[in-house]
Design an enzyme around this catalytic site. Structure first.
Site, short mmCIF file in Angstrom:
data_model
loop_
_atom_site.label_atom_id
_atom_site.label_comp_id
_atom_site.label_asym_id
_atom_site.label_seq_id
_atom_site.Cartn_x
_atom_site.Cartn_y
_atom_site.Cartn_z
N GLY A 128 0.83 -1.21 0.00
CA GLY A 128 0.00 0.00 0.00
C GLY A 128 0.86 1.25 0.00
N ALA A 129 1.92 1.25 0.85
CA ALA A 129 2.77 2.43 0.98
C ALA A 129 4.03 2.06 1.75
CB ALA A 129 2.02 3.54 1.71
N MET A 130 5.00 2.99 1.77
CA MET A 130 6.27 2.74 2.46
C MET A 130 6.76 4.02 3.11
SD MET A 130 8.72 0.75 3.28
CE MET A 130 10.12 1.33 4.25
N GLU A 131 7.29 3.87 4.36
CA GLU A 131 7.57 5.02 5.21
C GLU A 131 8.96 5.63 5.07
OE1 GLU A 131 8.48 1.32 7.91
OE2 GLU A 131 7.08 1.84 6.33
N GLU A 147 1.88 5.95 7.54
CA GLU A 147 3.27 6.24 7.12
C GLU A 147 3.88 7.39 7.90
OE1 GLU A 147 4.39 3.88 5.54
OE2 GLU A 147 2.44 3.11 4.95
N HIS A 165 5.04 6.32 11.28
CA HIS A 165 6.33 5.62 11.18
C HIS A 165 7.52 6.58 11.27
CE1 HIS A 165 5.72 1.41 10.49
NE2 HIS A 165 4.99 1.54 9.41
N GLU A 222 5.19 -1.81 13.07
CA GLU A 222 3.93 -1.90 12.34
C GLU A 222 2.69 -1.89 13.23
OE1 GLU A 222 3.88 -1.19 9.45
OE2 GLU A 222 5.84 -1.70 8.62
#
Length: 944
Positions: free
Chosen positions: A319-322, A356, A359, A378
């Site tokens: 979905g996404a990355m931080e 995100e 994070h 997470e």
């Protein structure tokens, strides 16, 4: 990293919601002479030399301090070249430097001593099974000294979704454009530059990127200067980063456009997208500004970078990355159009941005020491989504959806193949497997339970202490609990007082709802170890004898009739309300059995109020009958979450033979009067799979089963308006109910959807349909060959990019096997349908009664290619395996699944998701054997 969970979504049919080689020039620029050496890619090290290290984890005595990276991608040849100068310190004498490298062709390497400027020739050995290289020095490196390792290399841009990979998109005019982006978590930074690719090796990064003048380069930090190298090549120099782990490094070379704003704390926020979609970036920008401001205030720790970019990548697996300062997203997770996007899309976009940005503190500032404690990243980010969005976007009512996350986690956590939240892992596939519902959802649910137990003020004070103490460091599980223990809050002080030994305890003079009727002090570590170091969750059995309430706890596990794991014991913060009092009472249960004494006798008692606790409850004797009567007579006496949890718990108890299926069905009868999203969704989540189990067995007499799942919701379906009015949760409920009714052939729904589709088709797709009913309309339209083809023609148009997910779902509901097969083949090919969307297309086809055998055949035939694209152990692979098989319920299907996975190499056959799939089929077989006749009988007796 946010992954996309497809299983529940598909079950409900809801769409809710993962160069020219310039080495000589580089060498001259970096002022280094690089001696030649022999580099070998042999697995044994080559040249008959033994690789000097035999462990998966890197040695601890060489520590990186600073990386100087120069990266030069060529978007025409789809290759890149690079150099890494890594400043290291050595703590014990060694003749080798071991670091990670994967699919990099190393062309030169050297080690330079700190002060002496002497450059040592090194030999490079590669050990591919561990993705490691060794630099062998002629002279040993001495402890207490600093050295600089220089490595020059080239590689192909990755064709998968990890490492430094190629992504493409088409402009409005149909022109294909190429960009390059990164996805390093958990172990793919080594595919872009040689590095110490473990989270505890934090260092600073100074990055330079070469690009064509027409492109734009982004990285974690802002650009400080740009140098012209030639008329066709420029080099961007990015500011030096803060101290961080390799998996958080990011860079993108593209032709993106951006919109920007400044937060009230002075941080520049920008959203980057392909140029044609920049008008869909405004919602994300405003949400990110609000959320970053919220976190800076909540954590009392300033965001340490000058900017935060959010980039929508056209090809993105999760979905996404931080990545610190440059978060990346799948387009559907970031882009929003108020005219075309659904209510669920707004909720999903806001939650992912919240995840995100959380994070940036949990994960980036304070990082788990190793992937066994991934949940510290997470679970917290998932939990903070709800804490933050409930304040920044109260109209979204995110608290309505938290319970669903916990129930999703319990579904996998009830299997024997589950794992503790904190669990040992070593190789890359095992690490990837940690990115699952247990780390994310269970992690967030046990944190929510802890906050409920400690009170919000004490809990927040503990979090802030943890973040402040361990900033720029790495932590283990116990570091968090220790930070939570000696805490007194800065708020809620009237409710708390400092006790001996620095413990905070609820003031005994405060109301009964505010204190725990068991232990005096809060031993957070002892309590939380029972939730993080053992798998599964407890079943609490309640037996009422007058004023005495007898309690017993055991390990709940599907498919096991006798609880074998008697050694399991949890510290359970029990909460309850009764027919006499809706004040929440609290009781900490730390033993196998216990007795609670009420002030007076009661008609009913409901434990786990709001299902804030991660446990399920069984009421012995006539306990369930009293609750069923309560729901029948006046269901709003208890909260919607309490109603949803009763629906869930009653069906879980049928699975382990504690209750009969008829009792569970009796409870669901009240749903005829239910209107709230969570209990309705939970009812559908329990009943639709039962219907589908029957369907998979090809049992002709399915009309009766259909009535059960359908007639309960008929009145609510009839009340739904075919427009976009209502709150977010009302609109999401409408979307799911209408889709459910149309797909199940409810005539009034089908007629209305057909009418809409004909009008829409007649307008050649220009008619504006209400967003909440589109999926139902498309689903009915796709049932004819002509409608399917028309829908697909719109799918390919740029103007329908926000509708792709809805159209994919509708197309996969066709009864035409050739069309279903073609959809999956196109997803694998990746041109018309992007490969990132293949996992959920396979799941949609698997849910289709006409297509479930096609999905299984597709998985078997294309296994190697799927693993190459999505990686062994990834959430995408797990979703495909469990999603394709989770409605199998025959011994023949079980044998087939076992046979296929046993035929693969051990790494594949031992995947946790394979064990989960097999256990689920075994559980389904048992369920059908025990309950099929009972279901038939119950249906005959109850005319719904």
């Amino acid at each position: 990293d946010v992954f996309l969970s497809n299983s529940k979504m598909a079950a409900l049919f809801s769409t809710r919601p993962f160069s020219g080689r310039l080495l000589p020039l580089m060498v001259a620029l970096l002022g280094l002479t690089c001696p030649a050496f022999s580099a070998s890619a042999d697995q044994d090290g080559g040249n008959n030399m033994q690789f000097p290290w035999d462990k998966m984890r890197l040695p601890r005595h060489v520590i990186p301090v600073h990386y100087d990276l120069l990266i030069h991608p060529n978007l025409t040849t789809l290759t890149f070249s690079g150099s890494a100068k890594i400043e290291i310190t050595v703590t014990q004498q060694t003749s080798s430097v071991i670091l990670h490298s994967k699919r990099l062709h190393i062309t030169k390497a050297a080690i330079e001593a700190g002060g002496a400027r002497s450059v040592q020739e090194v030999q490079v050995l590669e050990h591919q099974p561990f993705e490691q290289v060794a630099l062998l020095a002629a002279e040993p490196l001495r402890p207490g000294h600093s050295y600089t390792v220089s490595i020059y290399y080239s590689a192909n841009l990755s064709e998968s979704f990890h490492g430094f990979y190629k992504s493409t998109y088409r402009t409005q005019n149909g022109e294909l454009r190429v960009l390059a982006s990164t996805q390093f978590e958990p172990t793919a930074a080594r595919m872009a530059f040689p590095c110490f690719d473990e989270p505890a090796f934090k260092a600073r990064f100074s990055i330079k990127i070469r690009r064509e003048p027409k492109h734009l380069a982004l990285s974690n930090m802002p650009v400080v200067k740009t140098v012209n190298i030639t008329s066709w090549l420029v080099e961007d120099h990015f500011d030096t980063s803060v101290k961080m782990s390799t998996y958080l490094v990011a860079f993108i070379v593209s032709d993106f456009k951006s919109v920007s704003k400044i937060t009230s704390h002075g941080i520049k926020i920008s959203v980057y997208t392909v140029p044609d979609k920049i008008n869909q970036a405004v919602y994300a920008l405003d949400a990110a500004v609000k959320l970053l401001d919220f976190y800076e205030d909540y954590f009392s720790i300033p965001y340490p970078l000058p900017k935060q970019d959010l980039a929508a990548i056209p090809d993105f697996q999760s979905g996404a990355m931080e990545n610190w300062g440059l978060t990346t997203y799948r387009e559907s997770a970031l882009l929003y159009d108020p005219e075309k996007s659904s209510a669920s899309s707004k909720l999903w976009t806001t939650m992912i941005i919240a995840h995100e940005l959380a994070h940036q503190w949990f994960g980036n500032l304070v990082t788990m020491e190793w992937w066994n404690d991934l949940w510290l990243n997470e679970g917290f980010a998932k939990f903070m989504e709800f804490v933050s969005v409930s304040v920044t976007h109260p109209e979204l009512r995110v608290e309505d959806y938290f319970l669903g996350k916990c129930l999703d986690a319990m579904e996998v956590d009830a299997l024997n193949s589950s794992h503790p939240v904190s669990t040992p892992v070593e190789d890359p596939a095992q690490i990837l497997e940690m990115f699952d519902d247990v780390s994310y959802e269970k992690g967030s649910c046990i944190l929510n339970m802890l906050r409920d137990y400690m009170t919000a003020g004490v809990f927040k004070a503990g979090l802030v202490q943890y973040l402040q103490k361990y900033s720029y460091q790495n932590t283990k599980n116990e570091d968090l609990w220790n930070s939570m223990t000696n805490i007194c809050p800065t708020v809620d002080t009237d409710e708390n007082e400092l006790q001996g030994g620095n413990f905070c305890r609820r003031n005994q003079l405060s109301s009964s709802s505010a204190h725990w009727t068991k232990r005096e002090t809060l031993d957070v570590r002892a309590m939380m170890n029972t939730w993080t170091l053992q798998k599964g969750f407890p079943l609490v059995t309640v037996t009422v004898r007058g004023k005495n309430v007898h309690l017993q706890q055991e390990h709940y596990m599907k498919g096991v009739d006798s609880p074998s794991s008697t050694e399991y014991l949890w510290h359970i913060p029990l909460t309850y309300i009764t027919s006499k009092s809706d004040t929440v009472q609290r009781f900490l249960m730390t033993t196998k059995t216990d007795v609670l004494i009420l002030q007076e006798e009661v008609e009913w008692i409901k434990f786990n109020v709001g299902m804030n606790g991660y446990y399920i409850v069984h009421y012995e004797d006539d306990g369930w009958d009293h609750l069923i009567s309560l729901l029948k007579e006046n269901h709003t006496v208890i909260s919607s979450n309490d109603r949803a949890s009763l629906i869930n718990n009653v069906f879980q108890l049928v699975r382990i033979r504690k209750l009969s299926i008829s009792k569970a069905f009796d409870l669901t009868l009240y749903l005829k009067h239910e209107t709230h999203i969570m209990p309705v969704f939970q009812g559908m989540n329990e009943l639709i799979p039962i219907y589908k189990l029957m369907e998979r067995r090809d049992m002709d007499d399915t009309a009766n089963q259909l009535k059960v799942t359908f007639n309960l919701f008929k009145d609510l379906i009839d009340k739904q308006s075919w427009n976009d009015e209502g709150s977010v949760s009302e609109r999401m409920l409408k979307h799911s109910l209408l889709l459910f009714a149309c797909v199940r052939g409810y005539q009034p729904c089908v007629d209305k959807a057909q009418e809409y589709f004909m009008k829409w088709q007649k307008s050649n797709g220009t008619l504006s349909l209400p967003t909440d009913v589109k999926t139902a309309v498309y689903a009915i339209g796709a049932q004819t060959s002509e409608g399917w083809d028309f829908l697909f023609s719109k799918y390919r148009l740029h103007s329908f990019n926000l509708e792709k997910h809805k159209i994919e779902l509708a197309l996969s509901l066709s009864r035409n096997n050739d069309k279903l097969q073609w959809l999956m083949d196109q997803g694998l090919h990746g041109d018309i349908i992007k490969t990132q969307d293949l996992p959920h297309i396979i799941l949609f086809v698997a849910r289709n009664p006409s297509g479930y055998h096609l999905a299984w055949t597709f998985l078997k035939k294309n296994w190697e290619e799927l693993v190459e694209k999505f990686e062994l152990g990834s959430h995408s692979i797990a979703d495909i395996i469990t999603g394709v098989t989770n409605q199998y319920s025959t011994r023949l299907q079980l044998a087939e699944v076992k046979e296929f996975f046993n035929s693969l190499e051990e790494k594949s056959s031992q995947l946790r998701c394979v064990q989960q799939a097999i256990e689920t089929i075994e559980d389904n077989i048992q369920w059908m054997d025990r309950n099929f006749e009972k279901v038939k009988k119950w249906l005959q007796n109850k005319k719904l």
